[in-house]
Design a protein around this motif. Structure first.
Motif, PDB file in Angstrom:
ATOM      1  N   ALA A 143       0.833  -1.207   0.000  1.00  0.00           N
ATOM      2  CA  ALA A 143       0.000   0.000   0.000  1.00  0.00           C
ATOM      3  C   ALA A 143       0.865   1.254   0.000  1.00  0.00           C
ATOM      4  O   ALA A 143       0.593   2.224  -0.726  1.00  0.00           O
ATOM      5  CB  ALA A 143      -0.922  -0.007   1.205  1.00  0.00           C
ATOM      6  N   ARG A 144       1.901   1.228   0.801  1.00  0.00           N
ATOM      7  CA  ARG A 144       2.798   2.388   0.876  1.00  0.00           C
ATOM      8  C   ARG A 144       3.463   2.645  -0.478  1.00  0.00           C
ATOM      9  O   ARG A 144       3.607   3.797  -0.903  1.00  0.00           O
ATOM     10  CB  ARG A 144       3.829   2.140   1.967  1.00  0.00           C
ATOM     11  CG  ARG A 144       4.646   3.348   2.352  1.00  0.00           C
ATOM     12  CD  ARG A 144       5.514   3.047   3.552  1.00  0.00           C
ATOM     13  NE  ARG A 144       6.273   4.205   3.972  1.00  0.00           N
ATOM     14  CZ  ARG A 144       7.106   4.213   5.015  1.00  0.00           C
ATOM     15  NH1 ARG A 144       7.274   3.114   5.738  1.00  0.00           N
ATOM     16  NH2 ARG A 144       7.773   5.305   5.339  1.00  0.00           N
ATOM     17  N   CYS A 193      -0.936   4.857  18.903  1.00  0.00           N
ATOM     18  CA  CYS A 193       0.357   5.162  18.282  1.00  0.00           C
ATOM     19  C   CYS A 193       0.630   4.246  17.094  1.00  0.00           C
ATOM     20  O   CYS A 193       1.295   4.656  16.125  1.00  0.00           O
ATOM     21  CB  CYS A 193       1.477   5.087  19.313  1.00  0.00           C
ATOM     22  SG  CYS A 193       1.680   3.484  20.109  1.00  0.00           S
ATOM     23  N   HIS A 194       0.130   3.007  17.109  1.00  0.00           N
ATOM     24  CA  HIS A 194       0.269   2.119  15.947  1.00  0.00           C
ATOM     25  C   HIS A 194      -0.454   2.712  14.735  1.00  0.00           C
ATOM     26  O   HIS A 194       0.079   2.720  13.617  1.00  0.00           O
ATOM     27  CB  HIS A 194      -0.318   0.747  16.257  1.00  0.00           C
ATOM     28  CG  HIS A 194       0.623  -0.208  16.894  1.00  0.00           C
ATOM     29  ND1 HIS A 194       1.821  -0.580  16.328  1.00  0.00           N
ATOM     30  CD2 HIS A 194       0.527  -0.895  18.069  1.00  0.00           C
ATOM     31  CE1 HIS A 194       2.431  -1.458  17.110  1.00  0.00           C
ATOM     32  NE2 HIS A 194       1.677  -1.659  18.165  1.00  0.00           N
ATOM     33  N   LEU A 195      -1.679   3.194  14.966  1.00  0.00           N
ATOM     34  CA  LEU A 195      -2.429   3.796  13.870  1.00  0.00           C
ATOM     35  C   LEU A 195      -1.728   5.052  13.371  1.00  0.00           C
ATOM     36  O   LEU A 195      -1.654   5.290  12.153  1.00  0.00           O
ATOM     37  CB  LEU A 195      -3.851   4.117  14.336  1.00  0.00           C
ATOM     38  CG  LEU A 195      -4.777   4.771  13.314  1.00  0.00           C
ATOM     39  CD1 LEU A 195      -4.917   3.921  12.060  1.00  0.00           C
ATOM     40  CD2 LEU A 195      -6.145   5.036  13.942  1.00  0.00           C
ATOM     41  N   VAL A 196      -1.178   5.848  14.283  1.00  0.00           N
ATOM     42  CA  VAL A 196      -0.443   7.050  13.873  1.00  0.00           C
ATOM     43  C   VAL A 196       0.770   6.677  13.035  1.00  0.00           C
ATOM     44  O   VAL A 196       1.074   7.332  12.032  1.00  0.00           O
ATOM     45  CB  VAL A 196      -0.031   7.879  15.106  1.00  0.00           C
ATOM     46  CG1 VAL A 196       0.964   8.978  14.715  1.00  0.00           C
ATOM     47  CG2 VAL A 196      -1.256   8.499  15.763  1.00  0.00           C
ATOM     48  N   SER A 197       1.471   5.608  13.413  1.00  0.00           N
ATOM     49  CA  SER A 197       2.664   5.211  12.650  1.00  0.00           C
ATOM     50  C   SER A 197       2.307   4.893  11.208  1.00  0.00           C
ATOM     51  O   SER A 197       3.031   5.270  10.272  1.00  0.00           O
ATOM     52  CB  SER A 197       3.356   4.012  13.309  1.00  0.00           C
ATOM     53  OG  SER A 197       2.664   2.796  13.094  1.00  0.00           O
ATOM     54  N   GLN A 198       1.192   4.216  10.991  1.00  0.00           N
ATOM     55  CA  GLN A 198       0.769   3.894   9.631  1.00  0.00           C
ATOM     56  C   GLN A 198       0.252   5.136   8.906  1.00  0.00           C
ATOM     57  O   GLN A 198       0.542   5.338   7.718  1.00  0.00           O
ATOM     58  CB  GLN A 198      -0.298   2.801   9.661  1.00  0.00           C
ATOM     59  CG  GLN A 198       0.223   1.467  10.173  1.00  0.00           C
ATOM     60  CD  GLN A 198      -0.663   0.300   9.771  1.00  0.00           C
ATOM     61  OE1 GLN A 198      -1.872   0.442   9.618  1.00  0.00           O
ATOM     62  NE2 GLN A 198      -0.063  -0.864   9.594  1.00  0.00           N
ATOM     63  N   ALA A 201       3.213   7.189   7.806  1.00  0.00           N
ATOM     64  CA  ALA A 201       3.937   6.508   6.733  1.00  0.00           C
ATOM     65  C   ALA A 201       3.218   6.636   5.394  1.00  0.00           C
ATOM     66  O   ALA A 201       3.848   6.723   4.338  1.00  0.00           O
ATOM     67  CB  ALA A 201       4.131   5.037   7.082  1.00  0.00           C
ATOM     68  N   LEU A 202       1.897   6.663   5.414  1.00  0.00           N
ATOM     69  CA  LEU A 202       1.115   6.756   4.180  1.00  0.00           C
ATOM     70  C   LEU A 202       0.893   8.197   3.720  1.00  0.00           C
ATOM     71  O   LEU A 202       0.916   8.475   2.518  1.00  0.00           O
ATOM     72  CB  LEU A 202      -0.253   6.098   4.387  1.00  0.00           C
ATOM     73  CG  LEU A 202      -0.259   4.579   4.531  1.00  0.00           C
ATOM     74  CD1 LEU A 202      -1.602   4.111   5.077  1.00  0.00           C
ATOM     75  CD2 LEU A 202       0.043   3.897   3.213  1.00  0.00           C
ATOM     76  N   MET A 203       0.694   9.106   4.677  1.00  0.00           N
ATOM     77  CA  MET A 203       0.224  10.457   4.349  1.00  0.00           C
ATOM     78  C   MET A 203       1.263  11.542   4.552  1.00  0.00           C
ATOM     79  O   MET A 203       1.061  12.673   4.120  1.00  0.00           O
ATOM     80  CB  MET A 203      -0.999  10.785   5.218  1.00  0.00           C
ATOM     81  CG  MET A 203      -2.157   9.818   5.072  1.00  0.00           C
ATOM     82  SD  MET A 203      -2.933   9.860   3.437  1.00  0.00           S
ATOM     83  CE  MET A 203      -3.646  11.499   3.426  1.00  0.00           C
ATOM     84  N   THR A 373       9.250  11.301   9.018  1.00  0.00           N
ATOM     85  CA  THR A 373       8.306  10.266   8.602  1.00  0.00           C
ATOM     86  C   THR A 373       8.740   8.914   9.149  1.00  0.00           C
ATOM     87  O   THR A 373       9.922   8.632   9.302  1.00  0.00           O
ATOM     88  CB  THR A 373       8.214  10.175   7.075  1.00  0.00           C
ATOM     89  OG1 THR A 373       9.485   9.921   6.532  1.00  0.00           O
ATOM     90  CG2 THR A 373       7.659  11.470   6.498  1.00  0.00           C
ATOM     91  N   ALA A 374       7.760   8.074   9.469  1.00  0.00           N
ATOM     92  CA  ALA A 374       8.033   6.738   9.974  1.00  0.00           C
ATOM     93  C   ALA A 374       8.560   5.846   8.889  1.00  0.00           C
ATOM     94  O   ALA A 374       9.154   4.836   9.163  1.00  0.00           O
ATOM     95  CB  ALA A 374       6.777   6.135  10.582  1.00  0.00           C
TER      96      ALA A 374
END
Length: 374
Positions: A143-144, A193-198, A201-203, A373-374
């Motif tokens: 996805a990334r 924080c898991h959701l924030v990491s993704q 990374a995407l946005m 960015t993550a």
């Protein structure tokens, strides 16, 4: 991958401690290179450490983490302890010249995380990595790449949810996780924080959040009587990204029936992506002109899948993600691609979740200097 065996100390034997142990034992099998030396396992009491050292395959056991992190046979320290111990252990390991693999969240407070990132920056020869293993999913990596390659056009919006129900029962006993001194943030530090990491990374980086939090169950039973819950059970936020895109965010540890609902959508100018961790081997893709979404099953054409299995549709699992994360750490130590998120990149994640906790319905700006960015 390393050509010589690196020595490992693991501190903690809970859920994530076992995940780290399995990763250390399997990374070379999957990706090649030298098998690490599992030198010392640390936990308390001492008999527990000895039992788990035998089970996990470590040469020695200890109940003294201060000694473990300075052990000359140790090159890397894995830290999987309660949140309140993250800063002292990580800092001691860095000062001792060790590489550090630390489970999220970084620390109890943003000030603690900042101090840890500053210390890591002062030790540039040592690799740090935070345990955001969901970033390693082959479907997420695919996805990334789709976003980065412009396959869905310009990202316009992100919608994300991470819900579980492990604290939904009001009779669940009080624990350190529900305190500011022991746990720090509540669901934001545990799940959000898991959701924030993704999301990052995407946005890309976040520049503003407006959030509300809630303590849904104000007190919990304890031996001496009910004790107050000090950190949030749920949080909602609106997000503004540096790109101009917008987002929505929700997380809860009291969402009845939800087990690992880490679910997000990215809406782009030419398509959309949809992912749900409970179906982690599926990525749903829509492109402009198509009638709907297409399901893409994880397979060897996606990053890292083929190292585990040559056949598509044979499902990945949670622990495999940790093996990839371990590989990334070892590769970075040996001069390969940097391991992300390191403490510097993790600081942006920390600022976002702490800004959400402090917002109380008012917009909070995110400092530009932390837009890693993550």
């Amino acid at each position: 991958m390393p050509s010589r065996p690196l020595g490992v100390a693991l501190i903690g034997t809970g859920f994530m401690g076992k995940c780290h142990a399995m990763a250390w034992r399997n990374t070379a099998t999957v990706f090649g290179g030298a098998h690490p030396r599992l030198e010392v396992l640390c936990d308390t009491p001492a008999d527990k450490a000895h039992d788990y050292a035998a089970q996990f395959g470590f040469a020695r056991a200890s109940d003294d983490w201060q000694t473990a992190v300075v052990d000359p046979a140790v090159d890397i320290v894995s830290i999987t302890t309660p949140n309140g111990l993250h800063r002292p252990m990580a800092e001691a390991a860095l000062k001792a010249g060790k590489h550090v693999w630390l489970e999220k969240p970084m620390a109890l407070t943003f000030a603690d995380a900042q101090a840890m990132a500053d210390l890591a920056a002062a030790h540039p020869g040592q690799v740090t990595l935070l345990g955001y293993n969901y970033l390693r999913s082959p479907a997420f990596q695919a996805a990334r790449q789709l976003v980065a390659n412009g396959a869905i056009g310009r990202p316009l919006a992100f919608r994300g949810v991470y819900d579980e129900d492990y604290s939904a029962d009001p009779d669940l006993p009080w624990s350190w996780r529900m305190t500011l001194a022991g746990g720090g943030l509540g669901v934001l530090g545990d799940l959000g924080c898991h959701l924030v990491s993704q999301m990052v990374a995407l946005m890309g980086p976040v520049v503003e959040v407006t959030a509300m939090t809630q303590i849904a169950i104000a007190s919990r039973p304890f031996a001496e009587g009910p004790r107050a819950v000090e950190n949030e059970d749920s949080a909602l936020a609106l997000i503004r990204f540096a790109s101009g895109a917008q987002g929505s965010f929700a997380t809860s540890r009291v969402a009845r029936g939800r087990k690992c609902r880490l679910q997000w959508e990215v809406h782009g100018s030419d398509g959309s992506l949809v992912f749900d961790q409970e179906n982690m081997n599926e990525l749903w893709v829509h492109r402009a002109g198509e009638p709907g979404f297409t399901r893409q099953l994880s397979g060897p054409e996606q990053p890292d899948f083929a190292a585990f299995c040559p056949a598509p549709g044979h499902n990945f699992g949670f622990n495999e993600l940790k093996i990839i994360e371990c590989r990334d750490l070892l590769r970075a130590i040996c001069g390969g691609a940097p391991a992300r998120p390191d403490f510097a990149a993790g600081l942006h994640i920390e600022q976002i979740i702490h800004a959400m906790a402090a917002s109380e319905g008012q917009p909070v700006k995110i400092e530009e200097s932390l837009h890693e960015t993550a």
